[in-house]
Structures are given as structure tokens and as C-alpha cells.
Design a protein around this motif. Structure first.
Motif, short mmCIF file in Angstrom:
data_model
loop_
_atom_site.label_atom_id
_atom_site.label_comp_id
_atom_site.label_asym_id
_atom_site.label_seq_id
_atom_site.Cartn_x
_atom_site.Cartn_y
_atom_site.Cartn_z
N UNK A 11 0.75 -1.08 0.02
CA UNK A 11 -0.06 -0.02 -0.08
C UNK A 11 0.88 1.19 -0.03
N UNK A 12 2.12 1.13 0.18
CA UNK A 12 3.21 2.22 0.43
C UNK A 12 3.42 2.84 -1.18
N UNK A 13 4.40 3.73 -1.09
CA UNK A 13 4.92 4.48 -2.38
C UNK A 13 6.33 4.52 -2.42
N UNK A 73 -1.86 2.55 -11.13
CA UNK A 73 -0.70 2.63 -9.81
C UNK A 73 0.47 3.32 -9.88
N UNK A 74 1.05 3.34 -11.31
CA UNK A 74 2.26 3.69 -11.67
C UNK A 74 2.19 4.81 -12.56
N UNK A 83 2.11 -3.58 -4.11
CA UNK A 83 1.76 -4.85 -3.77
C UNK A 83 3.23 -5.48 -3.65
N UNK A 84 2.86 -6.61 -3.03
CA UNK A 84 4.17 -7.64 -2.69
C UNK A 84 4.71 -8.32 -4.31
N UNK A 85 3.62 -8.32 -5.18
CA UNK A 85 4.25 -8.73 -6.46
C UNK A 85 4.78 -7.73 -7.07
N UNK A 86 5.00 -6.55 -6.73
CA UNK A 86 6.00 -5.47 -7.38
C UNK A 86 7.48 -5.68 -7.00
N UNK A 87 7.56 -6.64 -6.07
CA UNK A 87 8.94 -6.72 -5.51
C UNK A 87 9.82 -7.25 -6.72
N UNK A 139 11.53 -3.84 -2.74
CA UNK A 139 10.95 -4.89 -2.00
C UNK A 139 9.61 -4.50 -1.04
N UNK A 140 8.59 -4.90 -1.39
CA UNK A 140 7.23 -4.70 -0.78
C UNK A 140 6.87 -5.83 0.21
#
Length: 121
Positions: free
Chosen positions: A15-17, A66-67, A86-90, A118-119
Motif C-alpha cells: 500500500x506504500x509508495x 498505480x504507476x 503490492x508484494x508482487x511488485x517486488x 521490496x514490498x
């Protein structure tokens, strides 16, 4: 000699940026199209976002909404604002910049060294 360097990665909660920067340095060149790519462990490198010389943009479906990719031509810098992470953006995020030599008008692609995103909670 042209160099392309990414920065701005880090650890962020879901949820962060984060805002990534891609800076091209050197002399006698202009920045053409720039793409942000990412590569997660065990996966192929994929295009996340692209911006051309006229600031026309395109995004991967997975990050649309989102981006946001943008550019500052005076600073020869391209940004990737990443929201609602999201974690999958890691992944390791790379930029690929098309650099046009001011004298010859010949274009070459330059990759940066990558920045880790890293998310995780």
C-alpha cells in the motif's frame, strides 16, 4: 561517455509508495525514449512503463492506474512514481534509455545497474 543510474528503491509496506529516478549523465546527447523494466527472482525481465520524447506513455496492465512515468528533459531524468505497491511488485527495477548523440544523431540504448524494490510487511 554516457551513464544511466537508477535510484529510489527500498523496502516499503504493501500500500506504500516509492519514486524511482533514472538519470542520464554525460555530454553532447539528448534523451529519447526511456523504459522502466523489472525483474523478479526466477522471472524474465518485463517492461513496466515507457515514455517517449513527446511524453507519450504506456504501461503494463499490472501497474496501470498505480504507476506513473514522467520526465524532466532539462535534468535528463525520468521518474517512476509507484503507488499502492503490492508484494508482487517486488523486483529489481532497471531503466533503459535511448541516448541520441547530438553530433551524429545515432541512437544507442543504455541500461542502468538496477535498484531493488521490496514490498513486504
Amino acid at each position: 561517455q554516457v551513464h544511466v543510474v537508477e535510484s529510489g528503491g527500498g523496502l516499503v509496506q504493501p500500500g506504500g509508495a516509492l519514486r524511482l529516478s533514472c538519470v542520464a549523465s554525460g555530454s553532447s546527447f539528448r534523451l529519447s525514449g526511456v523504459g522502466w523494466y523489472r525483474q523478479a527472482p526466477g522471472k524474465e525481465r518485463e517492461l513496466v512503463a515507457f515514455i517517449n520524447s513527446y511524453s507519450v506513455t504506456k504501461y503494463a496492465e499490472s501497474v496501470m492506474g498505480r504507476f506513473t512515468i514522467s520526465r524532466d528533459n532539462a535534468k535528463k531524468t525520468v521518474y517512476l512514481q509507484m503507488n499502492s505497491l503490492k508484494p508482487e511488485d517486488t523486483a529489481v527495477y532497471y531503466c533503459k534509455a535511448a541516448i541520441v548523440d547530438s553530433l551524429s544523431e545515432i541512437a544507442d540504448d543504455y541500461w542502468g545497474q538496477g535498484t531493488q524494490v521490496t514490498v513486504s510487511s
